[in-house]
Design a protein around this motif. Structure first.
Motif, short mmCIF file in Angstrom:
data_model
loop_
_atom_site.label_atom_id
_atom_site.label_comp_id
_atom_site.label_asym_id
_atom_site.label_seq_id
_atom_site.Cartn_x
_atom_site.Cartn_y
_atom_site.Cartn_z
N VAL A 221 0.87 -1.19 0.00
CA VAL A 221 0.00 0.00 0.00
C VAL A 221 0.89 1.22 0.00
O VAL A 221 1.93 1.24 0.67
CB VAL A 221 -0.95 0.11 1.22
CG1 VAL A 221 -2.12 -0.81 1.09
CG2 VAL A 221 -0.23 -0.07 2.54
N LEU B 299 -3.02 -2.40 -5.32
CA LEU B 299 -2.21 -3.11 -4.31
C LEU B 299 -0.89 -3.61 -4.88
O LEU B 299 -0.23 -4.45 -4.28
CB LEU B 299 -3.00 -4.30 -3.74
CG LEU B 299 -4.32 -3.95 -3.06
CD1 LEU B 299 -4.95 -5.19 -2.45
CD2 LEU B 299 -4.10 -2.88 -1.99
N ILE C 97 -4.18 -1.91 9.52
CA ILE C 97 -4.84 -1.13 8.47
C ILE C 97 -5.99 -1.95 7.89
O ILE C 97 -6.03 -3.17 8.07
CB ILE C 97 -3.88 -0.74 7.31
CG1 ILE C 97 -3.28 -1.99 6.64
CG2 ILE C 97 -2.79 0.21 7.77
CD1 ILE C 97 -2.58 -1.71 5.31
N ILE D 198 -7.80 -2.32 4.07
CA ILE D 198 -7.82 -1.93 2.67
C ILE D 198 -9.23 -2.18 2.15
O ILE D 198 -9.77 -3.28 2.33
CB ILE D 198 -6.80 -2.78 1.87
CG1 ILE D 198 -5.37 -2.41 2.31
CG2 ILE D 198 -6.97 -2.57 0.37
CD1 ILE D 198 -4.33 -3.42 1.90
N THR E 32 -5.33 4.48 -2.46
CA THR E 32 -3.95 3.99 -2.54
C THR E 32 -3.69 3.41 -3.92
O THR E 32 -4.55 2.72 -4.48
CB THR E 32 -3.66 2.95 -1.42
OG1 THR E 32 -2.25 2.68 -1.39
CG2 THR E 32 -4.42 1.66 -1.57
N CYS F 120 -8.34 0.54 -4.91
CA CYS F 120 -8.44 0.42 -3.45
C CYS F 120 -8.13 1.71 -2.69
O CYS F 120 -7.52 2.63 -3.22
CB CYS F 120 -7.46 -0.64 -2.96
SG CYS F 120 -7.90 -2.29 -3.48
N VAL G 264 -6.90 2.88 1.60
CA VAL G 264 -6.34 2.33 2.82
C VAL G 264 -6.75 3.19 4.00
O VAL G 264 -6.73 4.42 3.92
CB VAL G 264 -4.80 2.21 2.73
CG1 VAL G 264 -4.12 3.52 2.36
CG2 VAL G 264 -4.19 1.68 4.03
#
Ligand code: PMV
Length: 313
Positions: free
Chosen positions: A10, A97, A177, A179, A271, A278, A280
């Motif tokens: 990320v 990712l 985290i 995602i 991210t 995606c 994060v």
């Protein structure tokens, strides 16, 4: 048979800006793409068994073939070398990712093993960078570097093509985290080109935004190293706003960021390339992480619960 893996990642600060030589902060995550390679008899046979967002494999198919041909050339092999390639692993094929870089590193390592090339990490990283050009056009190199070495790092591309700046960032302990995936496949190449075009046409708007992004990465590194996670989160929120301004966010990404912030995430941002893909959310501690996951699930989004600063470099 040769085997290999590459880390997913990320970007916490600086996607897109890194392409233009500004610093970025990236963390590998503990999900990998794995590859197995066997010498083949007829051309390139690819069996891709990754869990992906709908349409991901089809959308990336031609880029994937080009990336493998580029890798073979970078290894001084015939671009049409017959190979049977299997791709799988725990890293989902969601845009953002670094799945393309992770797969390139995995495949390069597996080819190296199968053909007894004995390539160093440095060489694998350089080969994966060549492969990334098929997916990203003009990649910064941040994804393949994270995919090769893992860890949490400060990255600055050398625009002259020489050695990039890659420095390990130390944090006290791994940080949770979440995602969130929009489920939308994004074309990184088109996103990167779009930013470069708009910047060229409107420097009065873009130059100050690029300066702000640079300052955010510098401040983000300081906050991470001093363990000030509230500050890291605030800076991530700020980074998301700049990414919105340069036109790479989307309705779904903004919605996911909103949901995460409402559930107590310290900060959240898209991210990777954006335009889908995606986001994060920084969610220190299992409790906040769980709340954000619950809300993503409730809103019908797929997610990945993981930590940054886990894998070594
Ligand atoms: O969307 P991803 O995982 O391919 O990440 C792209 C990151 C960019 O900064 C937009 C491009 C790059 O090469 O650094």
């Amino acid at each position: 048979m040769g085997k290999g893996s590459g880390y997913g990642k990320v970007i916490l600060f600086g996607e897109h800006f890194v392409v233009h030589g500004l610093p970025g902060i990236v963390s590998a995550i503990d999900s990998t793409t794995d590859a197995e390679v066997k010498k083949g008899v007829k051309g390139l046979q690819i069996k891709d068994e990754r869990k992906t967002a709908k349409g991901y494999s089809e959308e990336k198919r031609l880029q994937q073939i080009e990336s493998i041909e580029r890798m073979l050339k970078a290894m001084n092999l015939d671009a049409k070398t017959p190979l049977d390639i299997w791709i799988g692993g725990s890293l989902p094929g969601f845009s953002g990712l670094g799945a393309s870089a992770a797969s390139s590193v995995a495949i390069a390592r597996a080819i190296s093993e199968e053909l007894s090339l004995n390539l160093s990490n440095e060489k694998i990283n350089a080969i994966a960078y060549e492969a990334e050009k098929a997916y990203a056009g003009n990649p910064s190199g941040i994804d393949n570097t994270a995919a090769t070495y893992g860890g949490l790092m400060w990255f600055k591309k050398n625009p002259a093509g020489g050695q990039d700046v890659v420095e390990k960032i130390h944090i006290r302990k791994p940080i949770e985290i979440v995602i969130g995936s929009t489920g939308k496949v994004a074309n990184t190449k088109a996103m990167v080109e779009g930013v470069a075009d708009r910047k060229k046409k409107n420097p009065a708007k873009y130059d100050p935004l690029f300066k702000q992004a640079e300052n955010l990465a510098v401040a983000g590194r300081k906050a991470l190293e001093s363990g000030d996670l509230k500050k890291v989160g605030d800076l991530m929120n700020e980074n998301h706003r700049i990414l919105q301004e340069i036109g790479v966010s989307s309705k779904e990404l903004d919605q996911l960021v909103d949901i995460a912030c409402k559930q107590g995430s310290f900060g959240a941002k898209l991210t990777g390339g954006g335009g889908g893909g995606c986001m994060v959310a920084l969610t220190p501690g299992k409790e906040v992480q769980g709340k954000v996951v619950g809300a993503f699930k409730g809103a019908g989004y797929e997610y990945l619960m993981t930590r940054i600063g886990v894998t070594t470099y």
